[in-house]
Structures are given as structure tokens and as C-alpha cells.
Design an enzyme around this catalytic site. Structure first.
Site, PDB file in Angstrom:
ATOM      1  CG  HIS B 144      -1.557   1.298   1.633  1.00 26.15           C
ATOM      2  ND1 HIS B 144      -2.731   1.162   0.943  1.00 26.15           N
ATOM      3  CD2 HIS B 144      -1.316   2.037   1.954  1.00 26.15           C
ATOM      4  CE1 HIS B 144      -3.542   1.905   1.389  1.00 26.15           C
ATOM      5  NE2 HIS B 144      -2.266   2.906   1.866  1.00 26.15           N
ATOM      6  CD  GLU B 145       1.809   3.448   3.878  1.00 21.28           C
ATOM      7  OE1 GLU B 145       2.372   4.235   3.150  1.00 21.28           O
ATOM      8  OE2 GLU B 145       0.887   2.963   4.243  1.00 21.28           O
ATOM      9  CG  HIS B 148       0.206   5.994  -0.671  1.00 18.79           C
ATOM     10  ND1 HIS B 148      -0.967   6.299  -1.554  1.00 18.79           N
ATOM     11  CD2 HIS B 148      -0.436   5.787   0.568  1.00 18.79           C
ATOM     12  CE1 HIS B 148      -2.252   6.165  -0.927  1.00 18.79           C
ATOM     13  NE2 HIS B 148      -1.737   5.531   0.615  1.00 18.79           N
ATOM     14  CD  GLU B 224      -4.847   6.174   2.495  1.00 17.49           C
ATOM     15  OE1 GLU B 224      -5.047   5.261   2.910  1.00 17.49           O
ATOM     16  OE2 GLU B 224      -4.451   7.213   2.379  1.00 17.49           O
TER      17      GLU B 224
END
Lengths: 186, 299
Positions: B144-145, B148, B224
Site C-alpha cells: 500500500h505504501e 502511494h 487510499e
């Protein structure tokens, strides 16, 4: 005069278009090759770790000689292979080795002393890491191959591909048990 | 799909920045109208202020952000093998350079990423996260990071944050001025009272910070969902992400997080587990975890 200028502009645009498509092919092909060598690096790393593992396990469990022999045999077989020469065969042997290692880890659960040893824990992390990296670099290889093959199939880039005799890459087969569904804890 | 998403994100950055700049200019016009009797002066002032805010926040180095969140850097796999190796895996498969890795000593599980582009990125995880998550879940969170990072979400987020900060600065300027009893009075207006202009600018000054905040939060929530999807694309393992989010659902609030970094974290560090009524969601930096899990389950 006007027609000549237009013709020149069209030719220049065509050349630019051609060059950019050709360069696109080269970039993607390099990515495929790079991810293949990435796999080789990881296979090599695992091969380097295995003698250590075999020695550590040997000290704690006298009864797993068969599994250890199999691991060593597969390791030696893999040492003479690489992705550049024969990707499919290399991955096949690598998958077998992954499976054997997995069963070795499963048996090791029965030896509390072994499980508790710092040496073994460190080896486990290293091997898990390498196994994951093999799986992820194979995934990366396949997605690079897909991008390259798409270019070869889609119009108009397929025209450029044909002129330069680019050929499709083959996907690496992912073993069915490689990515089993993890337990979900609540 | 992947590259479309990245391109869409870059395009959207342009729209968002344009929309925000427009809002800043409008607020500037209204402020100028009230303070100096000139909309042009107001617009110029507002744009200069916005430029300063954006360049300060974009220029803010990773080290400052990490310091504010009490994170310390690790330099090799030996210091935290599992975290380091998982980040390495995710960076490799996302085809971004290895980010710097930081650890925050906090029992609450959380993680965030920062940096304006993939070449200057950093990820941080709390000690609580590393204790609570197994490897597959940790992969989900770090995926997820890294998403980003790859999607340039952080830069977009920073610009939106800076511009809404500029807007609230301008609005504060006017309200302080009113408080001190200044502003335009009827007798210094020779051109006749423009009731419509006054009302419109008043309304703008009141509503602009609200609009900016809502837009910024909506943008953040959207990122998100995208990052959750991107993570699964990297790990090919929706279950890992789902069970990670389930664990985050019951997490305690963080102690070390800096409030201005809230929108960077994988879950809101202050109100991790709080439930909200519908209206409150407008100002959330993160979508409710149940919704995120539901979307992943549909994949």
C-alpha cells in the site's frame, strides 16, 4: 513548394514515430532481460544459503538425511543452469527445490531445539526472503513479458516488430501451490 | 491498467492544482475586496502566499517529516530483517527504487510513506505494526505504501494540503481584520455599495476553507482505495491486505504521530478505531475500514 514541405514534415513525423516504437521495444526487452537476471541472482543466493542450512539441520536432526540429500541434489542440478539458457527448465528445477525446502521446514517443526536456535531462525528469514524474491521476480518477469508481447501483437507497433524480427517471450509457469491462500485470522 | 492509473493520477494532479489555484485566487479577490478595495491586489497577494506555502511544503525534507513523527532510520536488513526484506520485495515488483526505511516506536500498528517522487521516497512502520502483522499482512501494508510512492500520491497530497493551508491563512487574515474593527465602511466607497459583490465575497470567505477541506479529504480518501488496490496488484494476495486491515480496525490511537501527517498514514493515526456518523465522513482523511475491506473482498 507547399506540397514538398508537407511531404518532408510527414516523413519526419513517420521517422519519429518509428524510432519511438522501436525504442519502446528495446526498453521493454531490456526490462524482460533485467528481470530474468534478477531471478538468477535470487536463485544463486538461495544456492549459497543451502549448504549452511543443510549443516545446521544435520546437527539437530539425524533422521532427515533423505530430504537433505534431495535438497543438495536439486541445488547442484540448479547450479549449472540459468535463466538465459533455458528459463522454463531452470524454473522447473527451482520450483522442485522450493517444494522440497518447504517440506524440510515442515519436518523441522518437530525439532524444538533446531527451531529455537538463532542460527536456524536467521537462515529461515534469509530463505523465506529469497523464496519470496524468486516469486516476486518471476511475477515481474511475467508482467514485463506481457508488455513486450502486447507490443508485438497490437497494431501498429507489430509492423515495427516484424521488420526487426522481434519474437515473443514465453511466460514462466507459476506452480499451483506457490501462492496458496493464507489463513485469515479474526 | 497500472500505467493508466499512474497517468490518470498525474492528470488529476493538474486538475486538482488548477481547481485549488482558482479557489485561492477567488478567495484572494474577496479578501482584497474587503481589505484594500481591489480584487487584483488580492489575487496577486493570494497567489504569492500560495506559492510560498507550496514551495515550503514541497521543499520540506523527508528528515523533517520523519523527525516530527519520531521515526528513526534503519540502514540495513540486519536491523529489522522482515520489514527490510518486505519493503525490498514490494519496491522490486513495483519497479521503484528502494525507499529509505524508518521505524517509529509506537505500540499502535500504522505505517506511512513520504517523498515527492519515487527517487526520494521513504517508508515508516511502527513497532506495533511489525509485532502484530505476519509476513503476508506486512506485505499488504508495505505494498500500500509503495503504491502511494509509485503513484505520486504524496506530492499530490502535499500540494493540496499546502493550498488549503494558504486559503485558511487568507481567511484568517480577513477575520482578524474584522475583529479589529477595520474593513470597508460605507463612506469610503464612492462607487456605490455593491451589495451583490459584498455578499458574494463574504460567502466565499466563509465557505472557501470548508470547500478546500472537503476537497482535500475526498482526494485523500480516493488515494487510499487506489493504494489498497495497487497493493493487491503487487502482492497478488487480497487476503493478506484484508486481514491486515481487520487488525488495524481494532488498533489503539497512536502516540507519536504528528497531526499534520495524518493523511499520510495507512489508517488515521488519531481516530483509528472510532466510528462516525455519516456527515463526519466528509472530513475524514481515510475511508472507513469496513468499506476498504468490502472493496477488496470484491476483487
Amino acid at each position: 513548394m507547399m506540397a514538398a514541405i508537407i511531404a518532408v514534415v510527414v516523413v519526419i513525423l513517420l521517422i519519429v514515430w518509428y524510432v519511438s516504437i522501436y525504442n519502446g521495444f528495446i526498453t521493454t526487452r531490456n526490462q524482460v532481460e533485467e528481470s530474468a537476471s534478477q531471478i538468477d541472482v535470487q536463485l544463486q543466493r538461495r544456492n549459497d544459503l543451502i549448504p549452511n542450512l543443510v549443516n545446521t539441520v544435520k546437527g539437530y536432526s539425524k533422521y532427515e538425511a533423505g530430504t537433505l540429500e534431495k535438497v543438495t541434489a536439486l541445488r547442484n542440478q540448479l547450479a549449472g543452469m540459468n535463466m538465459e539458457d533455458d528459463p522454463q527448465k531452470t524454473m522447473e528445477v527451482s520450483n522442485q527445490l522450493s517444494g522440497t525446502l518447504k517440506s524440510l521446514f515442515a519436518v523441522s517443526e518437530a525439532y524444538p531445539d533446531l527451531k529455537a536456535s538463532a542460527e536456524y531462525q536467521k537462515l529461515m528469514e534469509e530463505l523465506t526472503n529469497t523464496e519470496n524474491k524468486i516469486a516476486y521476480s518471476r511475477q515481474l518477469y511475467n508482467s514485463c513479458v506481457r508488455r513486450f508481447n502486447e507490443k508485438l501483437q497490437a497494431f501498429p507497433s507489430n509492423l515495427v516488430g516484424k521488420i526487426h524480427h522481434f519474437t515473443q517471450f514465453e511466460y514462466l509457469q507459476v506452480p499451483a501451490e506457490a501462492r496458496e491462500t493464507p489463513k485469515v485470522e479474526f | 491498467m497500472l500505467y493508466q492509473q499512474i497517468n490518470m493520477n498525474k492528470r488529476r494532479t493538474v486538475y486538482v492544482v488548477f481547481g485549488f489555484c482558482l479557489l485561492v485566487a477567488l478567495v484572494g479577490a474577496a479578501v482584497g475586496y474587503w481589505l484594500a478595495g481591489s480584487t487584483v491586489v488580492g489575487i496577486i497577494m493570494a497567489l504569492v502566499i500560495a506559492l510560498i506555502y507550496v514551495s515550503v511544503m514541497i521543499g520540506q525534507s523527508t528528515d523533517v517529516v520523519m523527525n516530527m513523527n519520531h521515526a528513526h532510520e534503519i540502514h540495513s536488513a540486519a536491523e529489522s530483517p522482515e520489514l527490510w526484506h518486505v519493503v525490498e520485495d514490494m519496491a522490486m515488483v513495483a519497479q521503484v527504487p528502494m525507499p529509505r526505511v524508518f521505524i517509529i516506536d509506537d505500540p499502535s500498528p500504522n505505517a506511512f510513506a513520504t517523498g515527492n517522487d519515487p527517487e526520494h521516497s521513504a517508508v515508516a512502520a511502527t513497532t506495533g505494526l511489525m509485532q502484530m502483522m505476519n509476513r503476508e499482512e506486512l506485505e499488504g501494508v508495505m505494498g500500500h505504501e509503495i503504491t502511494h510512492v509509485r503513484n505520486y500520491d504524496i506530492r499530490l497530497q502535499t500540494i493540496a494540503l499546502a493550498l488549503s493551508a494558504a486559503i485558511s491563512f487568507l481567511v484568517n487574515l480577513v477575520s482578524n481584520f474584522w475583529w479589529l474593527g477595520g474593513g470597508r465602511s460605507d463612506d469610503d466607497d464612492d462607487r456605490g455599495v455593491n451589495i451583490f459583490g459584498m455578499l458574494a465575497s463574504l460567502l466565499l470567505i466563509i465557505l472557501a476553507p470548508l470547500a478546500a477541506a472537503i476537497a482535500q479529504m475526498a482526494l485523500s480518501r480516493n488515494r487510499e482505495y487506489l493504494a489498497d488496490a495497487g497493493s493487491v496488484e503487487l502482492t497478488r494476495n487480497p487476503q493478506g491486505m484484508i486481514s491486515a486491515l481487520r487488525k488495524l480496525e481494532h488498533a489503539e490511537p497512536m502516540q507519536q504521530a504528528d497531526p499534520s501527517s495524518a493523511s499520510l498514514y495507512i489508517t488515521d493515526p488519531e481516530e483509528n478505531a472510532k466510528r462516525h456518523r455519516w456527515l463526519d465522513h466528509l472530513f475524514d482523511t481515510h475511508p472507513p475500514l469496513e468499506d476498504r475491506i468490502a472493496r477488496l473482498e470484491e476483487m
